[in-house]
Scaffold this motif. Structure first.
Motif, PDB file in Angstrom:
ATOM      1  N   UNK A   1       0.704  -1.299   0.175  1.00 29.95           N
ATOM      2  CA  UNK A   1      -0.162  -0.019   0.095  1.00 29.95           C
ATOM      3  C   UNK A   1       0.915   1.304   0.075  1.00 29.95           C
ATOM      4  N   UNK A   2       2.203   1.194   0.402  1.00 25.78           N
ATOM      5  CA  UNK A   2       2.907   2.439   0.418  1.00 25.78           C
ATOM      6  C   UNK A   2       4.346   2.053  -0.571  1.00 25.78           C
ATOM      7  N   UNK A   3       4.727   0.800  -0.724  1.00 22.98           N
ATOM      8  CA  UNK A   3       5.730   0.586  -1.484  1.00 22.98           C
ATOM      9  C   UNK A   3       5.471   0.640  -2.988  1.00 22.98           C
ATOM     10  N   UNK A   4       4.284   0.627  -3.391  1.00 23.01           N
ATOM     11  CA  UNK A   4       3.888   0.594  -4.887  1.00 23.01           C
ATOM     12  C   UNK A   4       2.550   1.618  -4.882  1.00 23.01           C
ATOM     13  N   UNK A   5       2.807   3.089  -5.530  1.00 21.39           N
ATOM     14  CA  UNK A   5       1.969   3.968  -5.893  1.00 21.39           C
ATOM     15  C   UNK A   5       1.020   3.285  -7.042  1.00 21.39           C
ATOM     16  N   UNK A   6       1.428   2.639  -7.796  1.00 20.35           N
ATOM     17  CA  UNK A   6       0.302   1.875  -8.700  1.00 20.35           C
ATOM     18  C   UNK A   6      -0.516   1.155  -8.051  1.00 20.35           C
ATOM     19  N   UNK A   7      -0.128   0.206  -6.943  1.00 12.71           N
ATOM     20  CA  UNK A   7      -1.088  -0.503  -6.255  1.00 12.71           C
ATOM     21  C   UNK A   7      -2.092   0.290  -5.552  1.00 12.71           C
ATOM     22  N   UNK A   8      -1.642   1.191  -4.932  1.00  9.60           N
ATOM     23  CA  UNK A   8      -2.484   1.961  -4.107  1.00  9.60           C
ATOM     24  C   UNK A   8      -3.626   2.687  -4.973  1.00  9.60           C
ATOM     25  N   UNK A   9      -3.154   3.354  -5.856  1.00  2.00           N
ATOM     26  CA  UNK A   9      -3.890   4.091  -6.897  1.00  2.00           C
ATOM     27  C   UNK A   9      -4.924   3.319  -7.367  1.00  2.00           C
ATOM     28  N   UNK A  10      -4.701   1.810  -7.864  1.00  2.00           N
ATOM     29  CA  UNK A  10      -5.554   1.153  -8.473  1.00  2.00           C
ATOM     30  C   UNK A  10      -6.550   0.521  -7.463  1.00  2.00           C
ATOM     31  N   UNK A  11      -6.077   0.462  -6.014  1.00  2.00           N
ATOM     32  CA  UNK A  11      -6.883  -0.044  -5.024  1.00  2.00           C
ATOM     33  C   UNK A  11      -8.016   0.835  -4.718  1.00  2.00           C
ATOM     34  N   UNK A  13      -9.112   3.026  -6.833  1.00  2.00           N
ATOM     35  CA  UNK A  13      -9.953   3.382  -8.181  1.00  2.00           C
ATOM     36  C   UNK A  13     -11.210   2.220  -8.077  1.00  2.00           C
ATOM     37  N   UNK A  14     -10.651   0.909  -7.858  1.00  2.00           N
ATOM     38  CA  UNK A  14     -11.424  -0.320  -7.643  1.00  2.00           C
ATOM     39  C   UNK A  14     -12.632  -0.138  -6.614  1.00  2.00           C
ATOM     40  N   UNK A  15     -12.148   0.703  -5.667  1.00  2.00           N
ATOM     41  CA  UNK A  15     -13.220   0.727  -4.430  1.00  2.00           C
ATOM     42  C   UNK A  15     -13.597   1.732  -4.049  1.00  2.00           C
ATOM     43  N   UNK A  16     -13.471   2.817  -5.114  1.00  2.00           N
ATOM     44  CA  UNK A  16     -14.286   4.217  -5.173  1.00  2.00           C
ATOM     45  C   UNK A  16     -13.654   5.020  -4.057  1.00  2.00           C
ATOM     46  N   UNK A  17     -12.595   4.937  -3.787  1.00  2.00           N
ATOM     47  CA  UNK A  17     -11.989   5.733  -2.679  1.00  2.00           C
ATOM     48  C   UNK A  17     -11.466   7.179  -3.188  1.00  2.00           C
ATOM     49  N   UNK A  18     -11.934   8.198  -2.786  1.00  2.00           N
ATOM     50  CA  UNK A  18     -11.751   9.445  -3.353  1.00  2.00           C
ATOM     51  C   UNK A  18      -9.978   9.841  -3.559  1.00  2.00           C
ATOM     52  N   UNK A  22      -5.648  10.060 -12.282  1.00  2.00           N
ATOM     53  CA  UNK A  22      -4.352   9.581 -12.569  1.00  2.00           C
ATOM     54  C   UNK A  22      -4.362   8.383 -13.645  1.00  2.00           C
ATOM     55  N   UNK A  23      -3.150   8.144 -14.429  1.00  2.00           N
ATOM     56  CA  UNK A  23      -2.664   6.992 -14.965  1.00  2.00           C
ATOM     57  C   UNK A  23      -1.413   6.560 -14.535  1.00  2.00           C
ATOM     58  N   UNK A  24      -1.081   5.322 -14.943  1.00  2.00           N
ATOM     59  CA  UNK A  24       0.177   4.740 -14.710  1.00  2.00           C
ATOM     60  C   UNK A  24       0.941   4.308 -16.031  1.00  2.00           C
ATOM     61  N   UNK A  25       2.280   4.255 -16.034  1.00  2.00           N
ATOM     62  CA  UNK A  25       3.075   4.254 -17.204  1.00  2.00           C
ATOM     63  C   UNK A  25       4.606   3.483 -17.012  1.00  2.00           C
ATOM     64  N   UNK A  26       4.743   2.613 -17.836  1.00  2.00           N
ATOM     65  CA  UNK A  26       6.167   2.121 -17.816  1.00  2.00           C
ATOM     66  C   UNK A  26       7.077   2.561 -19.201  1.00  2.00           C
ATOM     67  N   UNK A  27       6.430   3.366 -19.851  1.00  2.00           N
ATOM     68  CA  UNK A  27       7.205   4.002 -20.982  1.00  2.00           C
ATOM     69  C   UNK A  27       7.233   5.391 -21.173  1.00  2.00           C
TER      70      UNK A  27
END
Length: 329
Positions: A1-11, A13-18, A22-27
């Motif tokens: 939940x802290x070590x990956x911003x992508x994980x926390x942002x996706x979490x 988005x999935x559960x409707x937490x304000x 955002x968007x995530x990228x590796x390129x």
């Protein structure tokens, strides 16, 4: 939940937490395509992984964004933490830090606090790990607290449970009180620094008892009580922080008799003993914390205590708590 911003942002988005759009990228090329298409500045670029609190760039224009992408993704300033990035809309409003005890099901927030991230007075200069804090945060009213509990805290704990990884321990909510309501800027899975230095001195319940309750899943039956007072922390940093700074400067003024007030505590962050002397050994060297019945008193005590401590090239902000005092009026 802290070590990956992508994980926390996706979490979120999935559960409707304000949170911020955002968007995530590796390129790296795709990052700039997206930023140009959005065309909104400032824009926030975050390294996915841990970067000592410094992996967040606020870019005012396309050139700064391109430089930021180069720094994080191509030059690998933060190592593998920059393999993925999150590009986020820039939110406005007062920031609030809320640390909370969690036992997997129950969440008990601690007293709110306000961090001062910029290196220089008037919130100017580079972002740091934090130059000082106050608690409680006057922007965090009972109505805001109630809304955060309903829309952010409980849904986050429920989300982690639903994902099969219930959160136990200290969950830190970094919040922005936007015109559209409170939104999550970031989670930390620990006591945040330097917020902890003002939050825990106000805890009246026994810390070990509360920690055991978070481990044993009995937090709902455990009282977590904070005093009605206030606390302030002033960080004494090495000149040049958060960029290059020197180490090994002798620290004076910390001996018994000089800082004997019961309500003043000095936390060591970047110090060492060398040849029997206390010396600087980091960017943020000491955190001088004071508690009092009111915030103005706590600030006065913290600054008075910090005045008696000396080392070569010492740097501190002189306006910690100014925004909070203005908000109180």
């Amino acid at each position: 939940i802290e070590a990956s911003k992508v994980f926390s942002k996706d979490l979120m988005k999935k559960y409707g937490i304000p949170t911020a759009k955002y968007e995530t990228f590796d390129d790296p090329a795709k990052v700039m395509e997206y930023i140009r298409a959005e065309g909104k500045y400032p824009v926030v670029i975050k390294a996915d992984g841990l970067a000592l609190g410094k992996g967040v760039l606020i870019c005012q224009n396309e050139q700064e964004a391109a430089d930021g992408v180069k720094e994080i993704m191509l030059d690998k300033k933060f190592g593998a933490s920059g393999n993925h990035v999150v590009v986020e809309e820039f939110l406005t409003g007062p920031e609030v830090s809320v640390l909370s005890f969690c036992d997997g099901k129950t969440v008990k927030p601690m007293v709110s606090s306000m961090d001062h991230k910029r290196a220089l007075d008037h919130d100017e200069g580079l972002n740091t790990g934090g130059m000082g804090t106050v608690a409680p945060n006057p922007y965090y009213t009972p109505a805001v607290a109630e809304r955060c509990m309903k829309e952010i805290f409980l849904p986050t704990v429920a989300a982690m449970q639903a994902e099969g990884c219930p959160f136990k321990g200290c969950l830190y909510f970094g919040l922005m009180l936007t015109p559209d309501g409170p939104k999550v800027i970031e989670y930390n899975c620990r006591f945040g620094d330097p917020e902890t230095q003002v939050v825990l001195p106000l805890l009246e319940s026994d810390l070990l008892t509360v920690m055991q309750a978070t481990t044993n899943g009995t937090l709902d039956k455990t009282e977590v009580k904070f005093s009605d007072g206030a606390a302030a922390c002033v960080i004494l940093a090495s000149g040049g922080y958060p960029l290059a700074y020197e180490k090994g400067k002798e620290i004076t003024g910390l001996t018994a008799g000089q800082l004997d007030a019961a309500d003043v505590t000095v936390y060591h962050a970047g110090t060492a003993i060398k040849d029997g002397k206390l010396v600087t050994n980091g960017g943020r060297v000491l955190g001088v914390t004071a508690t009092a019945a009111t915030l103005p008193e706590a600030l006065k005590k913290a600054y008075a205590a910090s005045e008696s401590i000396h080392f070569d090239k010492l740097h501190k902000r002189s306006d910690i708590g100014a925004r909070a005092l203005a908000a109180m009026q």
